[in-house]
Each structure stands twice: as structure tokens, then as C-alpha cells.
Design a protein around this motif. Structure first.
Motif, mmCIF file in Angstrom:
data_model
loop_
_atom_site.group_PDB
_atom_site.id
_atom_site.type_symbol
_atom_site.label_atom_id
_atom_site.label_comp_id
_atom_site.label_asym_id
_atom_site.label_seq_id
_atom_site.Cartn_x
_atom_site.Cartn_y
_atom_site.Cartn_z
ATOM 1 N N ALA A 69 -0.068 -8.168 -9.746
ATOM 2 C CA ALA A 69 -0.481 -9.576 -9.871
ATOM 3 C C ALA A 69 0.696 -10.464 -9.521
ATOM 4 O O ALA A 69 1.804 -10.232 -9.975
ATOM 5 C CB ALA A 69 -0.918 -9.864 -11.299
ATOM 6 N N PRO A 70 0.446 -11.462 -8.720
ATOM 7 C CA PRO A 70 1.555 -12.326 -8.351
ATOM 8 C C PRO A 70 1.994 -13.190 -9.531
ATOM 9 O O PRO A 70 1.200 -13.464 -10.432
ATOM 10 C CB PRO A 70 0.968 -13.208 -7.244
ATOM 11 N N LEU A 71 3.214 -13.594 -9.517
ATOM 12 C CA LEU A 71 3.692 -14.488 -10.562
ATOM 13 C C LEU A 71 2.998 -15.848 -10.414
ATOM 14 O O LEU A 71 2.804 -16.326 -9.309
ATOM 15 C CB LEU A 71 5.204 -14.689 -10.419
ATOM 16 N N PRO A 72 2.642 -16.459 -11.506
ATOM 17 C CA PRO A 72 1.864 -17.698 -11.430
ATOM 18 C C PRO A 72 2.721 -18.924 -11.162
ATOM 19 O O PRO A 72 2.632 -19.917 -11.857
ATOM 20 C CB PRO A 72 1.223 -17.765 -12.815
ATOM 21 N N LEU A 73 3.523 -18.834 -10.135
ATOM 22 C CA LEU A 73 4.459 -19.934 -9.910
ATOM 23 C C LEU A 73 3.768 -21.200 -9.455
ATOM 24 O O LEU A 73 4.133 -22.296 -9.821
ATOM 25 C CB LEU A 73 5.501 -19.539 -8.857
ATOM 26 N N ARG A 74 2.745 -21.034 -8.645
ATOM 27 C CA ARG A 74 2.100 -22.231 -8.107
ATOM 28 C C ARG A 74 1.507 -23.085 -9.219
ATOM 29 O O ARG A 74 1.526 -24.299 -9.162
ATOM 30 C CB ARG A 74 0.980 -21.843 -7.144
ATOM 31 N N GLU A 79 6.157 -17.800 -1.241
ATOM 32 C CA GLU A 79 5.695 -16.408 -1.134
ATOM 33 C C GLU A 79 6.859 -15.433 -1.194
ATOM 34 O O GLU A 79 6.794 -14.394 -1.854
ATOM 35 C CB GLU A 79 4.916 -16.196 0.170
ATOM 36 N N ALA A 80 7.926 -15.774 -0.475
ATOM 37 C CA ALA A 80 9.071 -14.863 -0.432
ATOM 38 C C ALA A 80 9.705 -14.740 -1.811
ATOM 39 O O ALA A 80 10.102 -13.646 -2.244
ATOM 40 C CB ALA A 80 10.086 -15.376 0.587
ATOM 41 N N PHE A 81 9.781 -15.862 -2.527
ATOM 42 C CA PHE A 81 10.373 -15.821 -3.859
ATOM 43 C C PHE A 81 9.490 -15.028 -4.816
ATOM 44 O O PHE A 81 9.969 -14.229 -5.616
ATOM 45 C CB PHE A 81 10.598 -17.238 -4.387
ATOM 46 N N ARG A 82 8.182 -15.221 -4.708
ATOM 47 C CA ARG A 82 7.261 -14.493 -5.575
ATOM 48 C C ARG A 82 7.416 -12.980 -5.370
ATOM 49 O O ARG A 82 7.526 -12.214 -6.316
ATOM 50 C CB ARG A 82 5.818 -14.927 -5.295
ATOM 51 N N GLU A 83 7.477 -12.591 -4.122
ATOM 52 C CA GLU A 83 7.619 -11.149 -3.828
ATOM 53 C C GLU A 83 8.934 -10.600 -4.354
ATOM 54 O O GLU A 83 9.004 -9.499 -4.906
ATOM 55 C CB GLU A 83 7.572 -10.926 -2.320
ATOM 56 N N PHE A 84 9.971 -11.379 -4.172
ATOM 57 C CA PHE A 84 11.297 -10.978 -4.653
ATOM 58 C C PHE A 84 11.255 -10.750 -6.174
ATOM 59 O O PHE A 84 11.722 -9.722 -6.686
ATOM 60 C CB PHE A 84 12.281 -12.096 -4.287
ATOM 61 N N MET A 85 10.651 -11.686 -6.887
ATOM 62 C CA MET A 85 10.590 -11.572 -8.343
ATOM 63 C C MET A 85 9.714 -10.391 -8.756
ATOM 64 O O MET A 85 10.056 -9.631 -9.667
ATOM 65 C CB MET A 85 10.053 -12.864 -8.960
ATOM 66 N N GLU A 86 8.601 -10.246 -8.116
ATOM 67 C CA GLU A 86 7.705 -9.145 -8.470
ATOM 68 C C GLU A 86 8.380 -7.794 -8.234
ATOM 69 O O GLU A 86 8.273 -6.877 -9.052
ATOM 70 C CB GLU A 86 6.434 -9.219 -7.638
ATOM 71 N N ASP A 87 9.064 -7.679 -7.125
ATOM 72 C CA ASP A 87 9.743 -6.406 -6.840
ATOM 73 C C ASP A 87 10.774 -6.097 -7.914
ATOM 74 O O ASP A 87 10.930 -4.954 -8.351
ATOM 75 C CB ASP A 87 10.414 -6.464 -5.455
ATOM 76 N N LEU A 88 11.469 -7.148 -8.342
ATOM 77 C CA LEU A 88 12.481 -6.934 -9.378
ATOM 78 C C LEU A 88 11.840 -6.562 -10.716
ATOM 79 O O LEU A 88 12.248 -5.615 -11.376
ATOM 80 C CB LEU A 88 13.252 -8.238 -9.569
ATOM 81 N N VAL A 89 10.814 -7.327 -11.091
ATOM 82 C CA VAL A 89 10.185 -7.101 -12.399
ATOM 83 C C VAL A 89 9.510 -5.732 -12.447
ATOM 84 O O VAL A 89 9.577 -5.006 -13.441
ATOM 85 C CB VAL A 89 9.160 -8.216 -12.703
ATOM 86 N N GLY A 102 10.159 -3.188 -10.434
ATOM 87 C CA GLY A 102 10.989 -2.095 -9.943
ATOM 88 C C GLY A 102 10.456 -1.503 -8.657
ATOM 89 O O GLY A 102 10.255 -0.287 -8.554
ATOM 90 N N ARG A 103 10.218 -2.362 -7.679
ATOM 91 C CA ARG A 103 9.652 -1.890 -6.414
ATOM 92 C C ARG A 103 10.687 -1.971 -5.308
ATOM 93 O O ARG A 103 11.662 -2.709 -5.404
ATOM 94 C CB ARG A 103 8.456 -2.785 -6.020
ATOM 95 N N GLY A 104 10.405 -1.263 -4.242
ATOM 96 C CA GLY A 104 11.208 -1.358 -3.026
ATOM 97 C C GLY A 104 12.672 -1.103 -3.297
ATOM 98 O O GLY A 104 13.032 -0.121 -3.964
ATOM 99 N N PRO A 105 13.540 -2.006 -2.845
ATOM 100 C CA PRO A 105 14.979 -1.764 -3.002
ATOM 101 C C PRO A 105 15.426 -1.796 -4.460
ATOM 102 O O PRO A 105 16.558 -1.458 -4.775
ATOM 103 C CB PRO A 105 15.613 -2.930 -2.221
ATOM 104 N N PHE A 106 14.535 -2.219 -5.348
ATOM 105 C CA PHE A 106 14.925 -2.333 -6.752
ATOM 106 C C PHE A 106 14.348 -1.205 -7.595
ATOM 107 O O PHE A 106 14.278 -1.291 -8.823
ATOM 108 C CB PHE A 106 14.457 -3.690 -7.308
#
Ligand SMILES: Nc1nc2c(ncn2[C@@H]2O[C@H](COP(=O)(O)OP(=O)(O)OP(=O)(O)O)[C@@H](O)[C@H]2O)c(=O)[nH]1
Length: 427
Positions: A22-27, A342-352, A354-358
Motif C-alpha cells: 500500500a502506498p504511503l498516504p502522502l497525498r 511518486e519517487a519519494f513514496r516509493e523510496f519510503m515504502e522500500d525502506l519501510v 525492506g525492499r530492493g536495495p534496502f
């Protein structure tokens, strides 16, 4: 040590505000167009990120203070107003429990200050609690309600975010962990504050990772003891994440050393979770009073300021050395520019998540203030494990917009996080 992602995927997900994928509800927070359906709503007003209203000016120097850190009798020099003397005196500064406190002008006045009245030393209260337990929330509330307080803040992260919240009546110590080789720094700060004066009670807010013992050793050392009186140790405990926290020896030590235990987030935790947490905390420290707090409310400020009872229990088995649990890393990011949503949301989601490079890492704490493209307001966020609060800040002032973020976690790859963040940041 828990394996990678366990906390974020298998164990925590049912309780997370942010389900996997689920994407972060930033919007929603920033009221940007294009809210994505099916997201949990941002929590309202959980974090008072704004600064407390400025208090009355601190009395300036002029009177001689007691002995101690200033270099011996006669050299001390900070004003510590005694009964009937300047600075308003403190007989009329009675804190009256039960009067609703409003920020700013209705701030309560400190009580008779037993420490000052008795021996001229300034009381100092140590505020501990693991990452994200609610220390700053409580301290900001005390600052709004009580006169004469000053706060020394120690942050683990590289970008001092908390200090900005209590500006004017707080000072940050060097970043890092107070219990790890920063004792000299603490001594110097205590001495400088004592010389400068202008406050009647000091709160020392430790980083979430601090072991209380080395700090107590400083506070109880002969030079410091002449100038400051240890009023006690308060430990805040987050019932939502207690089982995860207790894997950290620092979190256990904070509970064991406490004179007063405050179980925070009582407004958010289920009653069973609160009861379970109380049981776990009691097993570590059966004697300290235990109270429940909701957003910093629920305990008499006087009890927080003076948690130690005469003849009370104190654990004095200071370990000569201690080691933090391995692999804990703090990453601070600071940079001017705007972040595409969008880029920031993905960055945060990956971090939270633990996806991809994280994927090797596990995020424990996150906080920040960012400038998302298309918004006049900063987005402020606080995360403890996967549980996030978002808040829209007041409009950015004129001038450059600086993004500030801190991530603390296990096995976080600093370089990968930096690289990704600065790749998406548009100057
Ligand atoms: N609902 C609720 N949220 C709380 C409460 N106390 C703190 N929070 C939230 O928990 C998050 C962390 O709170 P802080 O006060 O910054 O915690 P901290 O212990 O100072 O954090 P660190 O300095 O990073 O260790 C923020 O989003 C707060 O708004 C509470 O009693 N109830």
C-alpha cells in the motif's frame, strides 16, 4: 538478532498502518491531487511538530549561583533565584494540579522546587525511553505548561530534528549517543548551562538508544553533584512495540533504571496490549510507579519532574562498559530541493518494507520534514517500525526549502539510502 524483514513483513503487518504494497498516504496529508483509494487515513494531530509557544524570556544572569561546575565557590555565577530573591521568586510559582494548561501565556508555574529550596542546586530529571517512545512529545508538553524548564536534548541521528521543536528553551548535545564517549560533552554542556543560568529545572532528554548508567555516572559525579541534584529517572515505554524493543539491552536498562515508568500511546494501544506491556515492564522494574500516557497527558508534571522518592529504589550496578546491539545505524539526510511525490513514496515504502536495495535492513525509527513537489507545505513524518504519522506543516517560509530526514535501523546501508535520496531530489 531478528532476521531481515521479519519485523516489517511477517510479524508486524497485521498491526501496521501501512500494509505491504500500500502506498504511503502522502497525498492525503498534503491534499495533493490524486489520492489513491484504499489507504488508511493519516492520523490527525498526533505529533505536535510545531514549536511550543515561546515562553517568557528567561531571566538574565546577575546573581551568583551555588558552587560546583563553575570552578568552585565564588566562580559559579548562574542565577538560581532563591526564595524571596530576584527572578520572580518561586514562592508564587506554585503549580496547581487540576488547572487546565494552555500553551503559552497560561503556562503553569513551577512548584516550590524542593531541590532549589533545600540546597541551592538545580534539579535535573533524566528522560529516557527507546526510539520513538514519546519523549519529545512529553517534553514539549512540559515546556508548554511549566516555566523555568530547560532541556538538553541528545539525538542519535545526524540531523537534529527534535531540537527545532523546542527552540529557545532547549539545546542539542553533539549527535551520537550520550552514553558512548560523549560524557565530556555532557559535562561541558552542564557547566556552560550552569554558568549561564536562567532556568530552575533541567530536563536531560536522552537519545532512544542511550543506556542510562554512564549518564547517571556523570550526573552523580562529585563536580556535577555540587551544582545539580538528580531528581530522578523517567522511562517512557511504547506498548505498541515493546516486544521488539526488548530485544535491545538499552531498552531493558532504561526500564530497570527508572524511578517512574510511563506507558505512552494509551490512546492508540488496545487494552490487552497495554496490560501485556505493563506486565512485561513490571517484570523488569517492579517498584517504580507506572502510569499511562496519551500524547503526553495523563501524569502530574510534578511527578515527572521529581520522580524519585526519598529512600526510593535505585539500581546502582553501573556496568563499566556497555555495547549497543550490533548493526544499528543512523542515517541523516539534508538537502535543498523538491521531491517528486511518486519517487519519494516509493523510496519510503522500500525502506519501510525492506525492499530492493534496502532488503538487508530493518527500519526502527524514521522522522523528517520534506518538500514534495507541488506543495506549499512541508510534509512531516514520524515512523516507529512500520507505524507512521504524517502531518502537514505550516507553509514554507521564503527562501530555500531544506529536506531533513533521519532513519535509524538495523543494518541500514547508508550509502544506498543516500544515493537513492539524492537521485530523486530535484535541486
Ligand atoms: N497516539 C499517540 N502517539 C504518540 C504518543 N506519544 C508519542 N506519539 C507519537 O509517536 C511518535 C514518536 O514520538 P516522539 O515524542 O518523537 O518520540 P521520541 O521518544 O522523542 O523519539 P526519538 O527521539 O526518536 O527516540 C510521534 O509520531 C508522536 O506523535 C501518544 O501518547 N499517543
Amino acid at each position: 538478532m531478528a532476521g531481515p524483514h521479519q519485523g516489517n513483513r511477517g510479524v508486524r503487518l497485521p498491526e501496521l498502518c501501512l500494509p505491504a504494497g500500500a502506498p504511503l498516504p502522502l497525498r492525503q496529508v498534503l491534499e495533493l491531487p490524486g489520492v489513491l483509494p484504499g489507504l488508511c487515513a493519516p492520523r490527525q494531530g498526533v505529533r505536535a511538530l510545531r514549536r511550543p509557544s515561546p515562553g517568557p524570556p528567561l531571566p538574565s544572569g546577575g546573581e551568583r549561583g551555588p558552587r560546583g561546575l563553575g570552578g568552585g565557590p565564588g566562580e559559579g555565577g548562574p542565577p538560581l533565584p532563591g526564595p524571596g530573591r530576584g527572578g520572580g521568586g518561586h514562592r508564587d510559582r506554585l503549580h496547581r494540579p487540576g488547572h487546565p494548561a494552555a500553551p503559552g501565556r497560561d503556562r503553569k508555574r513551577l512548584g516550590p522546587l524542593p531541590g532549589v529550596a533545600v540546597d541551592g542546586r538545580v534539579p535535573i530529571t533524566l528522560i529516557t525511553g527507546f526510539l520513538g517512545a514519546g519523549k519529545t512529545t512529553l517534553v514539549n508538553r512540559l515546556l508548554r505548561q511549566q516555566e523555568g524548564l530547560f532541556v538538553l536534548v541528545n539525538e542519535f541521528g545526524e540531523v537534529p530534528l527534535d531540537q527545532r521543536l523546542v527552540e529557545g528553551r532547549a539545546e542539542a548535545l553533539a549527535e551520537g549517543c550520550l552514553c558512548c564517549g560523549l560524557e565530556g560533552e555532557l559535562l561541558a554542556a552542564l557547566a556552560a548551562l550552569h554558568r549561564r543560568g536562567g532556568f530552575r529545572h533541567l530536563l536531560l532528554e536522552t537519545s532512544g538508544l542511550a543506556h542510562p548508567a554512564p549518564i547517571l555516572r556523570v550526573l552523580l559525579s562529585p563536580g556535577v553533584r555540587e551544582a545539580y541534584r538528580l531528581a530522578g529517572v523517567v522511562a517512557l515505554v511504547d506498548p505498541l512495540h515493546l516486544d521488539l524493543y526488548l530485544a535491545f539491552p538499552e531498552a531493558k536498562a532504561q526500564i530497570r533504571y527508572a524511578d517512574l515508568l510511563l506507558l505512552t500511546k494509551a490512546d492508540r494501544a488496545e487494552p490487552e496490549a497495554l496490560e501485556r506491556a505493563e506486565e512485561a515492564v513490571r517484570a523488569l522494574n517492579p517498584l517504580a510507579p507506572l502510569r499511562r500516557l496519551a500524547k503526553g497527558e495523563g501524569v502530574d508534571p510534578e511527578e515527572v519532574l521529581f520522580p524519585r522518592r526519598e529512600g526510593g529504589f535505585r539500581l546502582l550496578d553501573f556496568p563499566p562498559e556497555h555495547a549497543h546491539r550490533e548493526g544499528l545505524v543512523a542515517v541523516g539526510l539534508e538537502g535543498e530541493g523538491a521531491l517528486p511525490y511518486e519517487a519519494f513514496r516509493e523510496f519510503m515504502e522500500d525502506l519501510v518494507l525492506g525492499r530492493g536495495p534496502f532488503r538487508e535492513g530493518r527500519l526502527v525509527r524514521a522522522k523528517g520534514e520534506v518538500n514534495l513537489e507541488g506543495s506549499r507545505h512541508p510534509l512531516r513524518f514520524h515512523g516507529v517500525y512500520g507505524l507512521f504519522d504524517f502531518e502537514k506543516g505550516p507553509p514554507w517560509p521564503e527562501g530555500p526549502r531544506v529536506n531533513r530526514l533521519v532513519f535509524i535501523g538495523e543494518n541500514l546501508r547508508k550509502e544506498a539510502i543516500r544515493e537513492r535520496f539524492f537521485r530523486i531530489l530535484r535541486p
